[in-house]
Design an enzyme around this catalytic site. Structure first.
Site, short mmCIF file in Angstrom:
data_model
loop_
_atom_site.label_atom_id
_atom_site.label_comp_id
_atom_site.label_asym_id
_atom_site.label_seq_id
_atom_site.Cartn_x
_atom_site.Cartn_y
_atom_site.Cartn_z
N HIS A 96 0.99 -1.30 -0.03
CA HIS A 96 -0.08 -0.16 0.08
C HIS A 96 0.84 1.02 0.10
O HIS A 96 2.20 1.46 0.16
CB HIS A 96 -0.96 0.09 1.11
CG HIS A 96 -2.06 0.79 1.23
ND1 HIS A 96 -1.86 2.34 1.41
CD2 HIS A 96 -3.29 1.10 0.71
CE1 HIS A 96 -2.92 3.05 1.31
NE2 HIS A 96 -3.65 2.40 0.87
N GLU A 165 -4.00 2.02 -7.40
CA GLU A 165 -4.24 3.05 -6.69
C GLU A 165 -3.40 4.15 -6.89
O GLU A 165 -2.36 4.30 -6.36
CB GLU A 165 -4.06 2.96 -4.76
CG GLU A 165 -2.90 1.91 -4.55
CD GLU A 165 -2.73 2.04 -2.98
OE1 GLU A 165 -3.83 2.28 -2.54
OE2 GLU A 165 -1.35 1.88 -2.74
#
Length: 243
Positions: A96, A165
């Site tokens: 992430h 993302e």
């Protein structure tokens, strides 16, 4: 047939009590959710155990927010695959943008996490994406391709999820246009060379844009941040409609 994965990442939100309250509200809202998709929540580590007691036998699956490559050892603040498996965890987010930014996680470390997750039967959700500066310099595709190639080295693409993302869209209210997100997801699929690879989009996903995103041909789910903290909001996302 690619089965979409709708995942909520709670980040550093929700106490155990709050997680139990959320789950009690959320589960009835997804009882009628079609079986053509997975619904996943990644709570903080402290809430995984209490949530596991509530979600057994339901539509809701659990993910961790990270996972280490060793089963045990002197790795303060880390969590091992074997620890997660004790609590019905099925997925593990790795790479992430926040650990990449705040803890300087490298593509090599992310790859080790992903391979370890797969070796233990967990499904890694490998996050990739460019910053606003990289996008402005025209480096987005090069950066994403490097992250994909290094992060997925020696993994089985049929047993993982890639989450695109764009960093500039995370928690900012800015959303990548659905057509552009779809284009990048299509590039990732071609770079990996796996037609059945599950690819999510993440970045300011909300009830107002989920239907458009999920109508795209190369988007197989979403990784949701803030909008997953409200059970009604996340239920609307889980119950997306494309027709």
């Amino acid at each position: 047939m690619r089965k979409p994965v709708i995942a909520g990442n709670w980040k550093m939100h929700m106490t155990c009590a709050q997680a139990r309250e959320y789950t009690a509200m959320f589960l009835p809202l997804i009882e009628a959710t079609p079986n053509d998709r997975h619904v996943v929540i990644a709570p903080p580590f402290t809430a995984i155990s209490s949530m596991a007691e509530s979600v057994g036998g339901t539509r809701l699956e659990l993910s961790s927010q990270n996972v280490h490559w060793e089963d045990d050892g002197a790795y303060t603040a880390e969590v091992s695959p074997t620890m997660l498996l004790e609590h019905q965890v099925r997925y593990a987010i790795v790479g992430h943008s926040e650990p990449r930014k705040y803890f300087s996680e490298s593509d090599e470390q992310i790859n080790r996490r992903a391979r370890s997750a797969q070796a233990h039967g967990l499904i890694p959700i490998v996050c990739v994406g460019e910053s606003d500066e990289q996008r402005e310099r025209g480096e987005a595709e090069r950066v994403i391709r490097r992250q994909v190639e290094q992060g997925l080295e020696d993994t089985d693409p049929d047993k993982l999820v890639v989450a695109y993302e764009p960093i500039w869209a995370i928690g900012t209210g800015k959303t990548c246009e659905a057509s552009e997100a779809n284009r990048i997801c299509g590039l990732i699929r071609r770079w990996v060379g796996a037609s059945e690879l599950i690819i999510q989009y993440g970045g300011s996903v909300k009830p107002g844009n989920i239907d458009e995103l999920m109508a795209m041909s190369d988007i197989d789910g979403v990784l949701v941040g803030g909008a997953s903290l409200d059970p009604e909001s996340f239920a609307r996302i889980a119950n997306y409609q494309t027709s």
